[in-house]
Scaffold this active site. Structure first.
Site, PDB file in Angstrom:
ATOM      1  CG  ASP A 121     -58.570  32.254 -15.373  1.00  0.00           C
ATOM      2  OD1 ASP A 121     -58.243  33.292 -14.773  1.00  0.00           O
ATOM      3  OD2 ASP A 121     -57.766  31.490 -15.932  1.00  0.00           O
ATOM      4  CE  LYS A 135     -52.503  33.628 -11.466  1.00  0.00           C
ATOM      5  NZ  LYS A 135     -52.632  33.295 -12.890  1.00  0.00           N
ATOM      6  CD  GLN A 183     -50.726  32.258 -15.686  1.00  0.00           C
ATOM      7  OE1 GLN A 183     -51.382  31.980 -14.690  1.00  0.00           O
ATOM      8  NE2 GLN A 183     -50.578  33.495 -16.110  1.00  0.00           N
TER       9      GLN A 183
END
Ligand code: GUN
Length: 287
Positions: free
Chosen positions: A123, A54, A98
């Site tokens: 997300d 990322k 995460q």
């Protein structure tokens, strides 16, 4: 005739180019680049690889990136405090925690994810964004299902009026996929571990999405000839061997189009995250 192979690399490249162009436009217009903060708690090796990818993508595309590594024994309070700080940080337009979280805070996952400002929730896991997706408002949408839909569009695979069958009902893939396919005017069936006569249903699918987490679960007899088969599964069956939820070798002989594993949907997720960071900044600047 063997299926057309939908290479993730090709689509991911296009998503990233689009995100890079928009990031440059935003920087020009507002004097600040879009910014992503990724929080990683503990030392999960797979998570470390994902987070590095990322960060690398951000650097390639001119997106500001912060990786915040917190120790394995981080408390819920410490993590919430960090999220609060990022919510108030004007350099940061997207925040991602995460997953999975270490076991002492795993049960607090909903409270932790819900603390992220919905406008920065790249997300798309916050109930506000889930609600907006369901009602059809502009939302930040989970990256993997959003990437699959964008890929189907770019590949000119029609959804309108088609029967789409999704196997799996997770909050990350199955449920958002249902709503996204519905928004494209597909007729959508969601199947799961309690579904009776699964193969009868999957054989009706013009678009079949497998997000189950079981290696090689979808076999050729479960697929309608010519169907588009999207494999979201990533299953490690040996130290160096990844397979999807679809038995690729069999199914590619029946399907019209199919995504491979590795090299398929997995590559779309990070690319779509870059688009979500850009979109989050655009939405914040309009507020
Ligand atoms: N871990 C594995 N996939 C994901 C994802 O899509 N988002 C987050 N935050 N963590 C993950």
């Amino acid at each position: 005739m063997a299926a057309r192979i939908l290479e993730g690399r090709v689509f991911a490249q296009k998503f990233k180019e689009d995100a890079g162009t928009k990031a440059a436009e935003l920087k020009e217009k507002y004097g600040i680049a879009p910014g992503l903060a990724v929080i990683i708690v503990g030392e999960n090796p797979a998570s470390q690889v994902y987070v590095r990818n990322k960060h690398k993508s951000c650097e390639e595309l001119g997106i500001y990136s912060e990786v915040i590594s917190m120790p394995e024994d981080t408390t819920k309070e410490a993590l919430l405090e960090k999220i609060d700080a990022l919510n108030g940080d004007s350099k940061i337009h997207g925040i991602l925690v995460q997953l999975p979280l270490p076991k002492q805070i795993a049960a607090d996952e909903p409270e932790i994810l819900n603390r992220i400002d919905p406008a920065k929730d790249v997300d798309g896991f916050h109930p506000v964004n889930v609600g907006r997706l369901v009602t059809g408002e502009d939302a930040l949408v989970p990256c993997t299902p959003a990437g699959c839909i964008r890929m189907l569009e770019l590949a000119d695979i029609p959804m309108d009026g088609k029967h789409a069958v999704v196997i799996g009902r997770s909050n990350i893939v199955g449920k958002p996929m249902f709503h996204l396919l519905l928004s494209k005017n597909a007729t959508v069936t969601v199947c799961h571990s309690h579904t009776a006569n699964l193969a009868e249903i999957t054989r009706e699918a013009d678009i079949l999405v497998a997000a189950i987490g079981k290696p090689n679960f979808v076999t050729a007899d479960m697929v309608k000839p010519g169907a588009a088969v999207i494999d979201v599964g990533i299953n490690r069956i040996a130290p160096k061997k990844l397979v999807g939820d679809v038995d690729f070798e069999q199914v590619k002989e029946v399907a019209g189009a199919i995504t491979p594993v590795p090299g398929g949907v997995g590559l779309l997720t990070v690319a779509m995250l870059m688009q979500n960071v850009v979109k989050a900044m655009e939405m914040q600047m309009k507020r």
